[in-house]
Motif scaffolding. Structure first.
Motif, PDB file in Angstrom:
ATOM      1  N   LEU A   1      -7.974  -3.047   0.106  1.00 26.97           N
ATOM      2  CA  LEU A   1      -8.955  -2.361   0.051  1.00 26.97           C
ATOM      3  C   LEU A   1      -9.088  -1.301  -1.026  1.00 26.97           C
ATOM      4  O   LEU A   1     -10.005  -0.628  -1.457  1.00 26.97           O
ATOM      5  CB  LEU A   1      -8.871  -1.323   1.194  1.00 26.97           C
ATOM      6  N   LEU A   2      -8.036  -1.259  -1.940  1.00 23.68           N
ATOM      7  CA  LEU A   2      -7.910  -0.457  -3.116  1.00 23.68           C
ATOM      8  C   LEU A   2      -9.181  -0.724  -3.916  1.00 23.68           C
ATOM      9  O   LEU A   2      -9.267  -2.206  -4.103  1.00 23.68           O
ATOM     10  CB  LEU A   2      -6.840  -0.545  -3.922  1.00 23.68           C
ATOM     11  N   ASN A   3      -9.889   0.164  -4.396  1.00 23.90           N
ATOM     12  CA  ASN A   3     -11.176  -0.021  -5.443  1.00 23.90           C
ATOM     13  C   ASN A   3     -10.776  -1.028  -6.504  1.00 23.90           C
ATOM     14  O   ASN A   3      -9.748  -0.890  -7.098  1.00 23.90           O
ATOM     15  CB  ASN A   3     -11.810   0.985  -5.864  1.00 23.90           C
TER      16      ASN A   3
ATOM     17  N   GLU B   1      -2.470   9.075   0.221  1.00 26.88           N
ATOM     18  CA  GLU B   1      -3.411   7.824   0.800  1.00 26.88           C
ATOM     19  C   GLU B   1      -4.860   8.485   0.459  1.00 26.88           C
ATOM     20  O   GLU B   1      -5.765   7.480   0.000  1.00 26.88           O
ATOM     21  CB  GLU B   1      -3.021   7.596   2.180  1.00 26.88           C
ATOM     22  N   ASN B   2      -5.177   9.826   0.800  1.00 29.77           N
ATOM     23  CA  ASN B   2      -6.800   9.990   0.844  1.00 29.77           C
ATOM     24  C   ASN B   2      -7.057  10.046  -0.758  1.00 29.77           C
ATOM     25  O   ASN B   2      -8.218   9.541  -1.089  1.00 29.77           O
ATOM     26  CB  ASN B   2      -6.751  11.457   1.243  1.00 29.77           C
TER      27      ASN B   2
ATOM     28  N   LYS C   1      -5.704   7.848  -2.943  1.00 31.22           N
ATOM     29  CA  LYS C   1      -5.979   6.470  -3.150  1.00 31.22           C
ATOM     30  C   LYS C   1      -7.270   6.036  -2.895  1.00 31.22           C
ATOM     31  O   LYS C   1      -7.937   5.397  -3.524  1.00 31.22           O
ATOM     32  CB  LYS C   1      -4.581   5.720  -2.643  1.00 31.22           C
ATOM     33  N   ILE C   2      -7.739   6.335  -1.769  1.00 36.44           N
ATOM     34  CA  ILE C   2      -9.072   5.907  -1.212  1.00 36.44           C
ATOM     35  C   ILE C   2     -10.297   6.459  -1.867  1.00 36.44           C
ATOM     36  O   ILE C   2     -11.225   5.818  -2.252  1.00 36.44           O
ATOM     37  CB  ILE C   2      -8.880   6.389   0.120  1.00 36.44           C
ATOM     38  N   LYS C   3      -9.896   7.847  -2.347  1.00 35.14           N
ATOM     39  CA  LYS C   3     -11.204   8.281  -2.723  1.00 35.14           C
ATOM     40  C   LYS C   3     -11.439   8.205  -4.344  1.00 35.14           C
ATOM     41  O   LYS C   3     -12.324   8.065  -4.972  1.00 35.14           O
ATOM     42  CB  LYS C   3     -11.352   9.743  -2.475  1.00 35.14           C
TER      43      LYS C   3
ATOM     44  N   ASP D   1       1.160   4.715  -2.426  1.00 34.36           N
ATOM     45  CA  ASP D   1       0.929   6.003  -2.257  1.00 34.36           C
ATOM     46  C   ASP D   1       2.136   6.844  -2.754  1.00 34.36           C
ATOM     47  O   ASP D   1       1.978   7.898  -3.353  1.00 34.36           O
ATOM     48  CB  ASP D   1       1.121   6.126  -0.566  1.00 34.36           C
TER      49      ASP D   1
ATOM     50  N   SER E   1      -9.553  10.129 -11.827  1.00 40.68           N
ATOM     51  CA  SER E   1      -8.963   8.653 -11.585  1.00 40.68           C
ATOM     52  C   SER E   1      -8.228   7.995 -12.638  1.00 40.68           C
ATOM     53  O   SER E   1      -7.469   7.046 -12.308  1.00 40.68           O
ATOM     54  CB  SER E   1     -10.409   8.024 -11.349  1.00 40.68           C
TER      55      SER E   1
ATOM     56  N   GLY F   1       0.902  -1.171   0.032  1.00 36.37           N
ATOM     57  CA  GLY F   1       0.052   0.017  -0.035  1.00 36.37           C
ATOM     58  C   GLY F   1       0.817   1.153   0.166  1.00 36.37           C
ATOM     59  O   GLY F   1       0.495   2.085  -0.694  1.00 36.37           O
TER      60      GLY F   1
ATOM     61  N   ASP G   1      -8.231   3.321  -8.297  1.00 37.91           N
ATOM     62  CA  ASP G   1      -8.949   2.128  -8.845  1.00 37.91           C
ATOM     63  C   ASP G   1      -8.099   1.137  -9.423  1.00 37.91           C
ATOM     64  O   ASP G   1      -7.190   1.732 -10.433  1.00 37.91           O
ATOM     65  CB  ASP G   1     -10.269   2.886 -10.082  1.00 37.91           C
TER      66      ASP G   1
END
Length: 357
Positions: A290-292, A208-209, A211-213, A187, A244, A183, A216
């Motif tokens: 947890l990456l989409n 990281e934010n 990556k989360i938002k 980042d 994205s 992870g 994909d």
């Protein structure tokens, strides 16, 4: 009196502690804030993480683990001691951690020297005995897999610093691979991309934010995010819109490395295991998973089913906790006492008797 039994997932990004009889009691970032003028620890865990990118020159933020191994021994020890202190219950702390038996998860690719470093940190923090298990095996146990049967359990554990891949059967590892990509690498790829393409610098929290938002794994999402960074030319704050598709381009390389590591393990498995792998598929765990659409990426690339566990961040700790109930099986599995503990087994037994008296 029986000694306390504790499981620790001492990870690059997060540290989790499980106490037998109480369950998961701590989950904090593996981060420390230190005053460089006097080497005093100012904060650990979430308190230290909130300081990242906002500290004066005399305060340094340190992550004492890198790629799953100890990078700053003394700081890792103090951090662990602080975390242990946070597990007090009702104002009473179990006897100073000094009689605890500790089971710790370690990356598959760890060297003997790196493993010894982790053991020493836990010992220095006060533990009486340290046992180790490979994190990927603990993740398999935590997911509910029956690893002692003659069936292949194929696990991919994407952590912060490493990705561990293993084919497990009959209580042992048939084939395994570990790479220093996880992870955090994703980042870092986002930070590097924005520097190169948009001439802005962002911190790891912002990366990281992002990556989360809008991250994909297959580039399917069509999202836009406004990001604040520092203009590399002027040094002034600047707002840019990132989509994205750009982030997919940024993170493709570390994702490709993870896929290649998985394929390598599958290719090295004997032909007789192909049916099991095809039938059971891949168990995907770890915070990096947890990456989409990560599971979709693996299905597309491997052509087999992929099962994402419900709580990937705590799966290793959950498996370690289960293992605490079956320590008698350590010798018949890939779980093992550390060399020092084996050598000192008789003295440890005598220690127990002395303490009880």
């Amino acid at each position: 009196m029986c000694p306390k039994q504790i499981a620790i997932d001492f990870g690059t990004s997060n540290t989790l502690i499980y106490i037998k009889g109480r369950g998961l009691v701590l989950q904090e970032p593996s981060v420390v804030a230190i005053n460089k003028n006097n080497d005093r620890i100012l904060a650990v865990g979430f308190d230290a993480q909130r300081m990242i990118g906002k500290t004066p020159v005399n305060i340094q933020i340190i992550k004492p683990l890198k790629y799953g191994s100890i990078n700053h021994f003394d700081i890792a020890k103090v951090m662990l001691q602080n975390f242990i202190e946070q597990t007090k219950q009702g104002g009473r702390f179990f006897k100073a951690f000094s009689r605890a038996e500790v089971l710790v998860g370690v990356p598959s690719g760890i060297t003997q020297v790196e493993r010894r470093g982790i053991e020493e940190v836990i010992k220095e923090a006060g533990a009486r005995k340290v046992m180790v298990v490979k994190s990927v095996v603990a993740a398999a146990i935590g997911s509910g897999a029956s690893i002692n049967k003659p069936k292949i359990t194929f696990v991919v554990d994407v952590g912060g610093g490493t990705t561990d891949v293993a084919a497990i059967t009959l209580g042992g590892i048939l084939v395994e691979n570990s790479i220093k990509v996880g992870g955090n690498s994703i980042d870092e790829a986002i930070i590097h991309y924005l520097k190169k393409k948009h001439n802005i610098n962002i911190g790891e929290i912002t990366a990281e934010n992002i990556k989360i938002k809008i991250g994909d794994a297959i580039g399917k999402e069509e999202k836009v995010l406004e990001v604040t960074g520092q203009n590399l030319t002027s040094g002034l704050p600047i707002l840019v819109n990132i989509n994205s598709a750009e982030i997919f381009t940024a993170i493709k390389r570390p994702l490709d490395k993870i896929v290649a590591a998985i394929k390598k393990v599958i290719e090295q498995c004997p032909p007789e295991s192909a049916a099991d792998i095809l039938e059971n598929g891949v168990v995907l765990t770890g915070g990096g998973s947890l990456l989409n659409n990560f599971d979709t990426l693996l299905r597309n690339e491997l052509g087999i089913k992929v099962t994402s566990v419900e709580q990937p961040l705590i799966m290793v700790t959950q498996g370690l906790g289960i293992t605490l109930d079956h320590l008698d099986l350590l010798d018949s599995m890939m779980l093992e006492y550390s060399p020092r503990d084996i050598q000192n087994k008789e003295s440890i037994i005598q220690e127990d008797k002395d303490i009880e008296e």
